[in-house]
Design a protein around this motif. Structure first.
Motif, short mmCIF file in Angstrom:
data_model
loop_
_atom_site.label_atom_id
_atom_site.label_comp_id
_atom_site.label_asym_id
_atom_site.label_seq_id
_atom_site.Cartn_x
_atom_site.Cartn_y
_atom_site.Cartn_z
N ASN A 93 0.50 -1.43 -0.16
CA ASN A 93 -0.55 -0.62 -0.02
C ASN A 93 1.09 1.12 -0.26
O ASN A 93 0.62 2.05 -0.69
N ARG A 96 2.35 1.45 -3.85
CA ARG A 96 1.45 1.79 -4.21
C ARG A 96 1.09 3.34 -3.98
O ARG A 96 0.56 3.93 -5.18
N GLU A 100 1.48 6.37 -7.00
CA GLU A 100 0.47 6.85 -7.41
C GLU A 100 0.90 8.47 -8.22
O GLU A 100 0.23 9.54 -8.78
N THR A 130 -0.71 -7.65 -8.42
CA THR A 130 -1.12 -6.41 -7.64
C THR A 130 -0.59 -5.07 -8.24
O THR A 130 -0.93 -4.43 -8.57
N ALA A 131 0.44 -5.40 -8.58
CA ALA A 131 1.19 -4.58 -9.25
C ALA A 131 1.22 -3.90 -10.47
O ALA A 131 1.10 -2.90 -11.65
N LEU A 134 -1.57 -2.45 -11.40
CA LEU A 134 -2.06 -1.65 -11.30
C LEU A 134 -0.66 -0.32 -12.44
O LEU A 134 -2.30 0.53 -12.64
#
Lengths: 404, 408
Positions: A93, A96, A100, A130-131, A134
């Motif tokens: 997180n 991330r 972002e 997950t990456a 993203l």
């Protein structure tokens, strides 16, 4: 626990000075950011975020790492994404948020994203799903056409979200086709489907076309069990009591020929099988809704090799789960709803026979909605794709109530 | 010192200034669930009393799902959502209060359980703020602190730290911020606690055990006075507990039981707790006195609101009932329409209520009667409690963030 208290609230002029200082610092920062930190600083920052322990104790070092990464701009994007691989959910997180911030800054200044590098990363299925997602969503926000370019190849992707998108496209295509063409598309969709809603739609369409679909097998539900009970759980006191089967789970394993003192007399292990699509073992319907009771269930799952998998359980009753004699989790909650995959328990199964044991408890609530006494358990990978056991060796099948 | 280290140092200086400078709360801010004082009263605010299409200042589309309400700080509206097949994608959104333009969006992955009842979502708790930082809390017990530009300041995965503290129907308790501490209630059948977390560091300052039982209520605040510091009220099926937000020390207990859905409201030093209907309490520093109890005032999901000599509750049939806050005597009833999950807000002598079907009611409560002076069908499901700031009434539907205001 000693906790430092370090918040304060400057007011009036002090506040204005603080904001002026902030403005100056921000200007300086933006000027200096034109030159990014060295690669080792980026690597170190990623490592800091990967190794966060949680519990709120290392937020300051995490903040510093994010500043380093964001200050590095575009060149930190790939190292951040690669860092997801060995990061905890907490660390992911933080990574991330760094990514972002960088992506926002690039887009808001009208600069192009490093599309080629990000697309290569998305295609690298050894990286964190997950990456990869993203990176994909960051590109998709700028270029929606990426969806039709990449998603059709992702039916069996290690990321559940990619698979879901690929299945949705096939289902859409199949709904416009007819006859064998439709069946072929639905069959193809089913190979990638890992979510209950999509499998339901696909299975219903196939069955309407006269096809056979084994949903239970698709999801990896365990359908054959040995059960014993009831044991006393009046006033919900039995949850904490280790009755004889439970003691066996934690020592030599269940003794399936044993006889125990149950709440209504002597009890033994008996096989129970379900043909339910979703592996539902309905104790209330298939045996009896013993109010204020506990039942024990046991099965054997044969693994061809040591592997990291998930056990997913759904039950409205209180429960305990043991795998190979180890208590994996216990939860004392009654009748707060139930659904497939309600609980996800990561497990490492050894090569050969693995003992999976459950304690399922019913309480004495009288409301109509509180009469369920049931569970459903499956074995799957991290995407939710069902994993089946190896065939049970001859003479061994009775441990699990029959061959799975 | 390398250039990289120098830049990091300057970045940290920015961050440090942000973390330590004023929590500059503006009068028009709406910083947490049911407002700054958790009483649903918008002070010195005038909202439109005649609702129509022209009073919809803007509508902004939202990602995913959410039951959480908006908060407003320094002209920015903050809101949470959750998305994904299993509601494990957590969104924190920031909008410009004047234009409705999205300033930024940040996403995270849940670290705790995300299962909820279909009427709820992972984004059920309303966010909170100290005026500078914002705190997003989710049913998965992930507590996320961001600055006003979307930079992550800290992240607490209380769902992974305490994996049994979850409810398969979902958790809904909204955090409150008091004196530099964000207080969260995490209460379920399997595990229950409340804790105070330092807003600057994200570290736990205190943690206390709570009754092990499902609970959807949110903490309320007894504001500080010249005589005593602020207290936080923690409600459960057992009753109401007042704790010191700095230490977690329990100051007093009211032990006659209380609702597990609507939360207590404090008005002019009196606590109105949903307990056997509604019960009024006069809190002291270390004890509490029961003033009255009324079974005629029975709040359902919305929490009670007190204004202008009336204690107002909405029952499960959508009937608004006014009681005398001095003795609990029922004054009048007014049938609104439909079921309500949202707690109404009051501003400038009017009450604003939204039913689940998305119908907004403006009610003029008076001593002897209540009158619906205006209503408008927004035609979208509304379960959240609205926020008020600077002449705007902000509400989230299942699809949009909506601002209602008098046309300029």
């Amino acid at each position: 626990m000693e906790i430092r208290q370090h918040y304060f609230y400057p007011q009036g002029r002090g506040c204005m000075r603080a904001w002026r200082g902030l403005l100056t610092a921000c200007v300086l920062w933006s000027v200096l950011s034109a030159s990014a930190p060295a690669a080792d600083a980026v690597s170190n920052a990623v490592q800091v975020l990967q190794s966060l322990k949680g519990g709120g104790v290392d937020n300051k070092s995490a903040q510093r790492a994010v500043v380093t990464l964001v200050g590095s701009g575009e060149r930190a994007m790939l190292p951040i994404l690669q860092g997801f691989q060995n990061a905890s959910p907490l660390g992911a997180n933080w990574l991330r948020n760094s990514f972002e911030q960088i992506a926002d800054r690039i887009v808001s200044t009208g600069k192009p994203l490093p599309t080629t590098a990000l697309e290569e990363f998305i295609r690298d299925t050894t990286q964190s799903a997950t990456a990869r997602r993203l990176a994909y969503e960051t590109l998709r926000a700028q270029d929606p056409a990426i969806e039709s370019r990449m998603i059709p190849e992702m039916l069996l992707d290690p990321g559940a979200e990619f698979r879901r998108d690929a299945v949705a496209r096939l289902v859409e295509e199949a709904s416009k086709a007819e006859g064998p063409a439709a069946v072929e598309l639905y069959r193809k969709a089913l190979t990638g489907a890992v979510h209950e809603d999509q499998v339901k739609v696909v299975a219903e369409a196939l069955r309407k076309n006269g096809e056979t679909v084994d949903i239970s097998r698709h999801f990896g539900f365990v359908s054959r069990w040995m059960l014993t009970g009831p044991f006393d759980n009046r006033e919900e006191k039995g949850f904490a009591v280790a009755y004889a089967p439970e003691k066996e789970f934690e020592t030599q394993g269940p003794s399936l020929s044993a006889e125990y003192d149950g709440m209504n007399g002597k009890v033994t292990w008996k096989p129970l099988e379900t043909t339910d699509d979703y592996g539902l073992i309905d104790i209330a319907a298939q045996i009896e809704n013993f109010k204020g009771s506990a039942m024990y269930a046991s099965t054997v799952w044969n693994s061809p090799a040591e592997q990291s998998l998930q056990i997913r359980l759904g039950t409205p009753n209180a429960w305990k789960l043991w795998v190979n004699g180890k208590l994996m989790f216990e939860r004392e909650e009654y009748h707060r709803s139930s659904q497939m995959d309600q609980y996800v328990i990561p497990v490492t199964l050894k090569a050969g026979d693995n003992s999976i044991c459950l304690k399922i408890c019913q309480n004495e609530q009288t409301q109509e909605w509180a009469q369920k006494y049931q569970y459903q358990l499956r074995v799957c990978d991290s995407t939710g794709a069902g994993v089946l056991p190896a065939p049970v060796a001859a003479g061994n099948s009775e441990k699990s109530g029959g061959e799975q | 010192m390398s250039r990289g280290q120098r830049i990091s140092g300057i970045g940290m200086l920015c961050l440090g200034l942000l973390c330590s400078s004023s929590a500059d709360v503006q009068a028009e801010d709406w910083l947490q669930f049911r407002g700054n004082a958790t009483d649903s009263v918008a002070v010195n605010e005038a909202l439109p009393t005649e609702l129509s299409g022209s009073t919809i200042a803007w509508k902004s589309e939202l990602p995913g799902r959410g039951v959480s309400g908006p908060i407003i700080a320094n002209g920015q509206v903050y809101l949470s959502s959750s998305s994904g097949y299993s509601q494990d994608r957590l969104h924190v959104l920031c909008f410009d209060a004047d234009s409705g333009n999205k300033a930024w969006e940040r996403q995270f992955h849940a670290t705790g359980r995300t299962m909820t009842h279909e009427k709820m979502s992972n984004a059920t708790p309303t966010m909170a703020s100290d005026g500078q930082r914002v705190f997003a809390f989710f049913s998965s017990n992930d507590l996320i602190c961001l600055d006003s530009s979307g930079r992550l300041l800290w992240f607490r995965g209380l769902g992974s730290e305490f994996p049994n503290a979850s409810n398969s129907l979902g958790m809904s308790s909204s955090p409150v911020v008091v004196g530099g501490i964000v207080v969260v209630q995490v209460e379920s059948d399997a595990e229950a606690f409340a804790c105070g977390i330092d807003i600057a560091s994200g570290e736990t300052k205190w943690q206390i055990e709570r009754p092990r039982a499902a609970n959807w209520t949110s903490p309320s605040v007894i504001p500080a006075t010249n005589k005593q510091p602020a207290l936080v009220l923690l409600q459960s099926s057992k009753g109401l507990t007042a704790v010191d937000p700095q230490s977690g020390k329990i100051q007093w207990n009211f032990e006659k039981g209380a609702s597990t859905i609507p939360s207590a409201t404090v008005s002019k030093g009196t606590v109105y707790v949903p307990s056997n209907g509604l019960t009024a309490l006069r809190p002291g520093t270390e004890q509490v006195e029961e003033l009255w109890n009324s079974g005629n005032l029975s709040p359902s999901t919305p929490s009670p609101v007190v204004m202008d000599g009336m204690a107002l509750v909405v029952n499960s049939s959508g009937v608004l009932t006014a009681g005398n806050p001095e003795n609990g005597e029922r004054l009048w009833q007014l049938r609104l329409r439909g079921a309500f999950s949202s707690t109404p807000v009051v501003a400038n002598g009017y009450l604003y209520a939204f039913n689940e079907a998305g119908v907004a009611f403006v009610v003029k409560p008076e001593a002897d009667k209540g009158t619906i002076v205006s209503e408008m069908d927004l035609a979208e499901t509304i379960l959240c409690s609205p926020g008020v700031s600077n002449g705007g009434l902000f509400v989230r539907s299942d699809r949009h963030l909506i601002k209602l205001a008098t046309p300029k």
